[in-house]
Enzyme design. Structure first.
Site, PDB file in Angstrom:
ATOM      1  N   ILE A 135       0.859  -1.179   0.000  1.00  0.00           N
ATOM      2  CA  ILE A 135       0.000   0.000   0.000  1.00  0.00           C
ATOM      3  C   ILE A 135       0.899   1.234   0.000  1.00  0.00           C
ATOM      4  CG2 ILE A 135      -2.019  -1.056   1.068  1.00  0.00           C
ATOM      5  CD1 ILE A 135      -1.148  -0.104   3.750  1.00  0.00           C
ATOM      6  N   ASP A 136       0.358   2.349  -0.467  1.00  0.00           N
ATOM      7  CA  ASP A 136       1.150   3.568  -0.621  1.00  0.00           C
ATOM      8  C   ASP A 136       1.693   4.068   0.718  1.00  0.00           C
ATOM      9  OD1 ASP A 136       0.456   3.509  -3.284  1.00  0.00           O
ATOM     10  OD2 ASP A 136      -1.171   4.969  -3.071  1.00  0.00           O
ATOM     11  N   LYS A 137       2.737   4.844   0.628  1.00  0.00           N
ATOM     12  CA  LYS A 137       3.349   5.448   1.809  1.00  0.00           C
ATOM     13  C   LYS A 137       2.314   6.174   2.666  1.00  0.00           C
ATOM     14  CE  LYS A 137       6.218   9.423   3.060  1.00  0.00           C
ATOM     15  NZ  LYS A 137       6.979  10.581   2.545  1.00  0.00           N
ATOM     16  N   ARG A 186      -7.345   5.719  -5.698  1.00  0.00           N
ATOM     17  CA  ARG A 186      -7.094   7.138  -5.901  1.00  0.00           C
ATOM     18  C   ARG A 186      -7.419   7.554  -7.336  1.00  0.00           C
ATOM     19  NH1 ARG A 186      -1.019   7.788  -4.037  1.00  0.00           N
ATOM     20  NH2 ARG A 186      -1.484  10.003  -4.378  1.00  0.00           N
TER      21      ARG A 186
END
Length: 301
Positions: free
Chosen positions: A133-135, A234
């Site tokens: 998963i993204d930062k 997103r």
């Protein structure tokens, strides 16, 4: 390992993805590029067209050690057994080492906590990470402690039997109570750091969403991923005109309600245990930053 072609004209890489157990297309193509795949005793190419009965042999090398320094850090463990560990990742923590983040990633922390008790498959030590998963996305991340668990969980990702549910706040009010975004995602044609909905050089992407609660100018939404493309939620929410609050890459360029990064939390992870097939459901409560946003929205409404 030896396999035999069975469909006339099938590409070699497609055949291996279909026939070899738990091999991704990228892993297959890497083996071919490194000369570790032969067709009828000769070095193969990924776009070779096969004939029924062709003998395909390939070798998966031993995992290569990666030069990553173990770093002590506090890990929020949501679930753990002898095969799997599920981490509740905080916002701001990078998953894999990269430029600017060599010693302060989740992988560094896992190596310190787990040592060699992490999976390494397809010829490269991938310290346990099954998906990422993204930062600036918080929430649940599955980590495999051995190759068997890694392969089984990766298969569940591929056939959509691993379920991931996200909580998010989007800008604007959605007209419907639920819906599905079915739009392919690929690399942005001019900004290579971004993804976008695009027809060429893209992959299928499906996101199911439902409204949790509406506020003045914003909506609390719950999304269930059917596929797992980079930045999928997103990109999809921005595509339908409702970018995620705080997402200055795909949404509004100025911070709103004190959020300068996406208000997105991986709150639920469901999978079948790789060892015995029992269903495992893991939940992570809304983190403090998310709760504060909701409190602000409640006061505004």
């Amino acid at each position: 390992m030896t396999l035999y072609a069975d469909i006339p004209g099938e590409r070699l890489d497609a055949f291996l993805v279909r026939s070899a157990e738990n091999m991704s297309r990228s892993a297959v193509q890497k083996l071919i590029e490194e000369g570790l795949v032969t067709r009828n005793g000769k070095k193969a190419r990924k776009n070779d067209k096969l004939n029924p009965g062709d003998t395909i042999e390939f070798t998966i090398p031993e995992p290569k050690k990666v030069d990553i320094r173990p770093t002590e850090m506090q890990l929020d463990i949501a679930y753990e057994d002898e095969d799997v560990i599920v981490i509740n990742k905080p916002k701001g923590l990078v998953v894999h080492p990269a430029a600017g983040h060599q010693d302060d990633t989740l992988v560094n922390g896992l190596l310190h906590a787990m040592g060699d008790n992490l999976s390494g498959i397809n010829g490269e030590l991938r310290p346990g990470i099954v998906h990422r998963i993204d930062k600036d996305t918080s929430g649940l991340l599955a980590v495999a402690k051995n190759d068997f668990a890694h392969n089984m969980l990766s298969s569940q990702l591929k056939d959509h039997t691993m379920h991931r549910v996200y909580e998010l706040i989007v800008c604007g009010n959605l007209k419907e109570d639920s819906g599905t975004v079915d739009a392919p995602i690929g690399r942005h044609p001019t900004d290579r750091k971004k993804m976008c909905v695009i027809a060429r050089n893209s992959k299928e992407a499906v996101t199911h969403w439902e409204v949790v609660k509406r506020y003045r100018g914003y909506t609390h939404v719950r999304c269930k991923l059917e596929t797992g493309r980079t930045h999928q939620i997103r990109v999809h929410m921005a595509h339908i005109g409702h970018p995620i609050l705080g997402d200055t890459v795909y949404g509004h360029k100025k911070a709103e309600l004190g959020q300068d990064s996406q208000c997105l939390h991986a709150g639920t992870l469901c999978f079948f245990h790789p060892r015995d097939g029992r269903p495992v459901m893991v939940f992570a409560p809304l983190p403090e930053y998310f709760q504060k946003v909701i409190e602000k929205l409640e006061k505004m409404s």
